[in-house]
Design a protein around this motif. Structure first.
Motif, PDB file in Angstrom:
ATOM      1  N   ARG A 162      59.835  88.419  31.949  1.00  0.00           N
ATOM      2  CA  ARG A 162      58.774  88.673  32.935  1.00  0.00           C
ATOM      3  C   ARG A 162      58.371  90.147  32.940  1.00  0.00           C
ATOM      4  NH1 ARG A 162      61.588  84.407  35.657  1.00  0.00           N
ATOM      5  NH2 ARG A 162      63.096  85.828  36.590  1.00  0.00           N
ATOM      6  N   ASP A 163      59.340  91.031  32.839  1.00  0.00           N
ATOM      7  CA  ASP A 163      59.013  92.460  32.774  1.00  0.00           C
ATOM      8  C   ASP A 163      58.169  92.763  31.540  1.00  0.00           C
ATOM      9  OD1 ASP A 163      60.424  92.901  35.103  1.00  0.00           O
ATOM     10  OD2 ASP A 163      62.246  93.588  34.077  1.00  0.00           O
ATOM     11  N   LEU A 165      56.208  90.711  29.928  1.00  0.00           N
ATOM     12  CA  LEU A 165      54.873  90.133  30.127  1.00  0.00           C
ATOM     13  C   LEU A 165      54.018  91.015  31.031  1.00  0.00           C
ATOM     14  CD1 LEU A 165      55.876  86.385  30.559  1.00  0.00           C
ATOM     15  CD2 LEU A 165      54.605  87.364  28.627  1.00  0.00           C
ATOM     16  N   ARG A 166      54.635  91.597  32.051  1.00  0.00           N
ATOM     17  CA  ARG A 166      53.882  92.522  32.917  1.00  0.00           C
ATOM     18  C   ARG A 166      53.406  93.725  32.107  1.00  0.00           C
ATOM     19  NH1 ARG A 166      57.808  90.914  37.155  1.00  0.00           N
ATOM     20  NH2 ARG A 166      56.639  90.069  38.935  1.00  0.00           N
ATOM     21  N   ASP A 171      50.211  93.520  35.922  1.00  0.00           N
ATOM     22  CA  ASP A 171      50.751  92.663  36.982  1.00  0.00           C
ATOM     23  C   ASP A 171      49.672  91.681  37.422  1.00  0.00           C
ATOM     24  OD1 ASP A 171      52.693  91.739  38.663  1.00  0.00           O
ATOM     25  OD2 ASP A 171      52.310  93.231  40.226  1.00  0.00           O
ATOM     26  N   LEU A 173      48.642  87.756  37.019  1.00  0.00           N
ATOM     27  CA  LEU A 173      48.931  86.376  36.625  1.00  0.00           C
ATOM     28  C   LEU A 173      47.697  85.676  36.069  1.00  0.00           C
ATOM     29  CD1 LEU A 173      51.370  84.982  39.335  1.00  0.00           C
ATOM     30  CD2 LEU A 173      51.774  85.136  36.867  1.00  0.00           C
ATOM     31  N   TYR A 189      50.410  79.247  36.723  1.00  0.00           N
ATOM     32  CA  TYR A 189      51.428  79.956  37.504  1.00  0.00           C
ATOM     33  C   TYR A 189      50.764  80.659  38.682  1.00  0.00           C
ATOM     34  CZ  TYR A 189      54.318  79.089  33.410  1.00  0.00           C
ATOM     35  OH  TYR A 189      55.003  78.476  32.392  1.00  0.00           O
ATOM     36  N   TRP A 192      55.073  85.106  39.901  1.00  0.00           N
ATOM     37  CA  TRP A 192      55.809  85.539  38.712  1.00  0.00           C
ATOM     38  C   TRP A 192      57.192  84.890  38.629  1.00  0.00           C
ATOM     39  CZ3 TRP A 192      54.237  87.761  34.421  1.00  0.00           C
ATOM     40  CH2 TRP A 192      53.040  88.477  34.416  1.00  0.00           C
ATOM     41  N   VAL A 195      57.570  81.984  36.197  1.00  0.00           N
ATOM     42  CA  VAL A 195      57.473  82.201  34.750  1.00  0.00           C
ATOM     43  C   VAL A 195      58.877  82.291  34.161  1.00  0.00           C
ATOM     44  CG1 VAL A 195      56.585  83.705  32.943  1.00  0.00           C
ATOM     45  CG2 VAL A 195      55.292  83.415  35.079  1.00  0.00           C
ATOM     46  N   GLN A 196      59.133  81.549  33.120  1.00  0.00           N
ATOM     47  CA  GLN A 196      60.448  81.533  32.506  1.00  0.00           C
ATOM     48  C   GLN A 196      60.316  81.445  30.983  1.00  0.00           C
ATOM     49  OE1 GLN A 196      62.422  78.037  33.979  1.00  0.00           O
ATOM     50  NE2 GLN A 196      61.046  76.610  32.971  1.00  0.00           N
ATOM     51  N   GLN A 209      53.148  80.553  25.412  1.00  0.00           N
ATOM     52  CA  GLN A 209      54.432  80.973  25.969  1.00  0.00           C
ATOM     53  C   GLN A 209      55.471  81.130  24.861  1.00  0.00           C
ATOM     54  OE1 GLN A 209      56.287  77.842  28.155  1.00  0.00           O
ATOM     55  NE2 GLN A 209      57.672  79.177  29.289  1.00  0.00           N
TER      56      GLN A 209
END
Length: 654
Positions: A162-163, A165-166, A171, A173, A189, A192, A195-196, A209
């Protein structure tokens, strides 16, 4: 001038009484570099925070006394049992949620902060103690990153993903949802925390993904490398730092990103390469691909073959011993393609463990053996040809390789499982090898202006910027040949706007109407045969060179040319691919490195002052005549024109 020669040395596997004999035999073999400590974490740190370096002190001192330099490893590839038992959260988790246990190697989550802290502490201790040891030639970080733990799906990895992706999308979505196309299958989504990683689910995961998770995983391993590298540079300035890649075996890391971090002052690209017995390519072609990619990752700079085998490995279904002379030809072939030496796994064959039947420089059979005699001979050869050190291997042809493109093409839900990208890229490279043409590998966004010919065997994913780069290359007079199923999607795996092939339609002057995978050979009207894949292809300005002669696409275009941009809409059979690429190369003014008979490999290295060296490796079982002028560095005599069966020569050309 020196070419490095030696291998992984694991004294922790042997009583101290054996160590002096190792040094004596290394000197006999001509070894000048030993890689020490790769899997020695438990030996160096037997309990948390308790470091035991006295035995390593004696090893390094003994090697130095014997005139042998050291490639000192940070030992961080295999956390010890005490560490994994005390901190089970560092163990990796597979896509199905199963936490894997320790008892092998690389059993750690690449995103684990606790692993990173422990690895940094060990690397720091080693750097502070040995930064000025006279035996130290270079630092060796970790070992074969991502070989067994390329991806981890644990909660720590999920947070790190997730970090990441940011960092990629901000930040935002909405931007992530757009990139992943989450409107499909109601995957949108709204937080956050939802998100996995692409963990096991009832059917196929979101392609965007999956692709981003592969990018993230490669970056996580790279972060581990650069953290140790930067620490070593700080505490041991001036000493080169490397880690051993696996250019022909590891497809889970984006090695172009790694190459950028391993090139420059005090950095070195190194590679491990092992022949695969069931690979349809000839063994020398396998080796040539690995070497050419290793050289290319460093921008053509000298690199180092850090590991290969003296004979059989231990991890294939059938582990074939090398034929007499093959060890020498393979080693010299890597030197011909830019390596500054030849290193092996390992020095002394292990008596226990998973790799006890892996060949070594000093085999179980001892010194009265084929392997030992060739090891000694190779040491002499590398001394004889050491003046090539610092010269470069230059190519007129580039084969394009993009890791995210290949990852996307080989994902689930594609039109055909037979359209394997990495395999096709290596097949085109092998075709060039058989034709005697030396080639680089290149990223599609790289500067291609120095190449007469660029080949794109499998370029399913192509960014707009990379497509513009290819267009500029062709408009500048370059020749481009493109394989089927290319140019179709963007960096998010979204299909480019019509017409297909999207980003390449205008450049190639064609329009693809529909894909027609096939399990049967398809004849073309020029006598060629297509395999695996065909396309309903229409000319949009391109000249049609050959059409399908049978089947549902009979009469439709198969091979086209649009100026200097060539396209094949099918996977041509090996001999037909060779003829087609030969015709393309001829129009581009590309010729073999040197005229040689079948079975002989010829590669040239060039010094900046203009001196050139012609490497000749005869892979045939009969002698060969090779017309050339120069002095054979192996004999010191003028070249006679005759190359023995299985023989090698290195000519300082007139």
């Amino acid at each position: 001038m020196v070419l490095w020669y030696g291998g992984d040395y694991n004294p922790e596997q042997w009583p101290e009484s054996v160590w002096p004999e190792d040094v004596r035999l290394m000197r006999e073999a001509g070894v000048n570099l030993a890689t020490v400590g790769v899997f020695a974490w438990a030996w160096l740190e037997p309990a948390e925070g308790e470091y035991a370096f006295d035995r390593l002190d004696r090893i390094l001192d003994g090697l130095h006394a014997g005139g042998i330099r050291v490639d000192l490893a940070t030992a961080t590839a295999s956390p010890p049992a005490w560490f994994s038992h005390a901190y089970p959260e560092i163990l990796p988790v597979d896509a199905g949620g199963r936490r894997l246990t320790y008892g092998s190697r690389q059993a750690f989550c690449p995103s684990s902060p606790r692993y990173r802290q422990a690895a940094a502490r060990l690397a720091e201790q080693l750097a502070r103690r040995y930064h000025d040891h006279p035996a130290l030639a270079m630092w060796h970080v970790h070992n074969e990153y991502g070989c067994h733990n390329a991806h981890c799906y644990c909660d720590v990895s999920a947070g790190a993903f997730r970090d990441w992706l940011r960092g990629r999308y901000g930040d935002d979505l909405d931007a992530l949802n757009e990139a992943w196309g989450t409107a499909f299958w109601s995957q949108t989504y709204t937080d956050w925390a939802q998100v996995q990683p692409p963990r096991a689910t009832v059917t196929s995961s979101n392609p965007g993904q999956v692709l981003d998770f592969k990018r993230f995983s490669s970056d996580e391993h790279l972060t581990n490398f650069t953290a140790e590298r930067d620490l070593l540079h700080k505490l041991s300035p001036g000493v080169p730092v490397t880690t051993n890649l696996m250019t022909a075996a590891c497809f889970d890391l984006d090695y172009w990103a790694w190459g950028r971090e391993m090139t420059g002052t005090d950095r070195l690209v190194s590679n491990d390469h092992y022949l695969v017995g069931d690979d349809p390519r000839e063994a020398p072609a396998q080796s040539a691909y690995a070497a050419d990619l290793s050289r290319s990752l460093g921008g053509g700079a000298p690199w180092l073959l850090m590991e290969h085998s003296t004979s059989a490995v231990n991890w294939q279904p059938r582990n074939f011993a090398k034929r007499p002379g093959q060890l020498i030809r393979e080693s010299l072939g890597n030197v011909a393609r830019g390596s500054e030496g030849a290193m092996f796994f390992q020095w002394r064959a292990s008596r226990a463990g998973s790799e006890k039947w892996h060949s070594a420089m000093l085999p179980h059979a001892g010194t009265d053996s084929k392997v030992w005699r060739e090891v000694v001979r190779l040491g002499g050869i590398l001394r004889d040809v050491s003046e090539v050190e610092g010269s470069r291997t230059v190519a007129d042809v580039a084969v394009l390789l993009d890791y995210p493109s290949a990852w996307a093409q080989e994902a689930r839900n594609q039109p055909s499982v037979d359209m394997a990208a990495f395999t096709e890229i290596m097949r085109w490279h092998a075709t060039l090898w058989r034709a005697g043409v030396t080639a680089d590998l290149a990223h599609p966004g790289a500067d291609l202006s120095g190449y007469r010919l660029v080949l794109a065997p499998a370029l399913y994913l192509l960014t707009t910027a990379a497509a513009d780069n290819l267009r500029s290359y062709v408009e500048g007079g370059g020749t481009l040949a493109v394989g089927p199923y290319s140019g179709l999607v963007d960096e998010h795996d979204h299909v480019h706007p019509a017409p297909l092939p999207g980003a390449l339609a205008g450049l190639l002057g064609v329009r693809v109407e529909e894909f027609y995978p096939t399990s049967e050979p398809v004849p073309l009207d020029d006598g060629s045969t297509g395999t695996v894949w065909t396309e309903a292809l229409h000319s949009a300005g391109a000249e049609v060179l050959a059409s399908y002669a049978d089947g549902p696409l009979a009469g439709g275009a198969a091979l086209t040319r649009h100026g200097t941009a060539w396209y094949t809409s099918t996977r041509l059979a090996d001999p037909d691919l060779a003829r087609w690429l030969g015709a393309v190369a001829e129009t581009a003014g590309v010729a073999p490195t040197h005229p040689v008979p079948a079975g002989v490999e010829a590669v040239r290295r060039r010094h900046a002052d203009g001196r050139t060296y012609l490497f000749l490796m005869n892979h045939a079982e009969t002698p060969a005549g090779v017309e050339a002028a120069g002095v054979d560095l192996l004999t010191g005599a003028a070249w006679t024109g005759q190359l023995d069966a299985g023989g090698v020569a290195v000519l300082r050309e007139a």
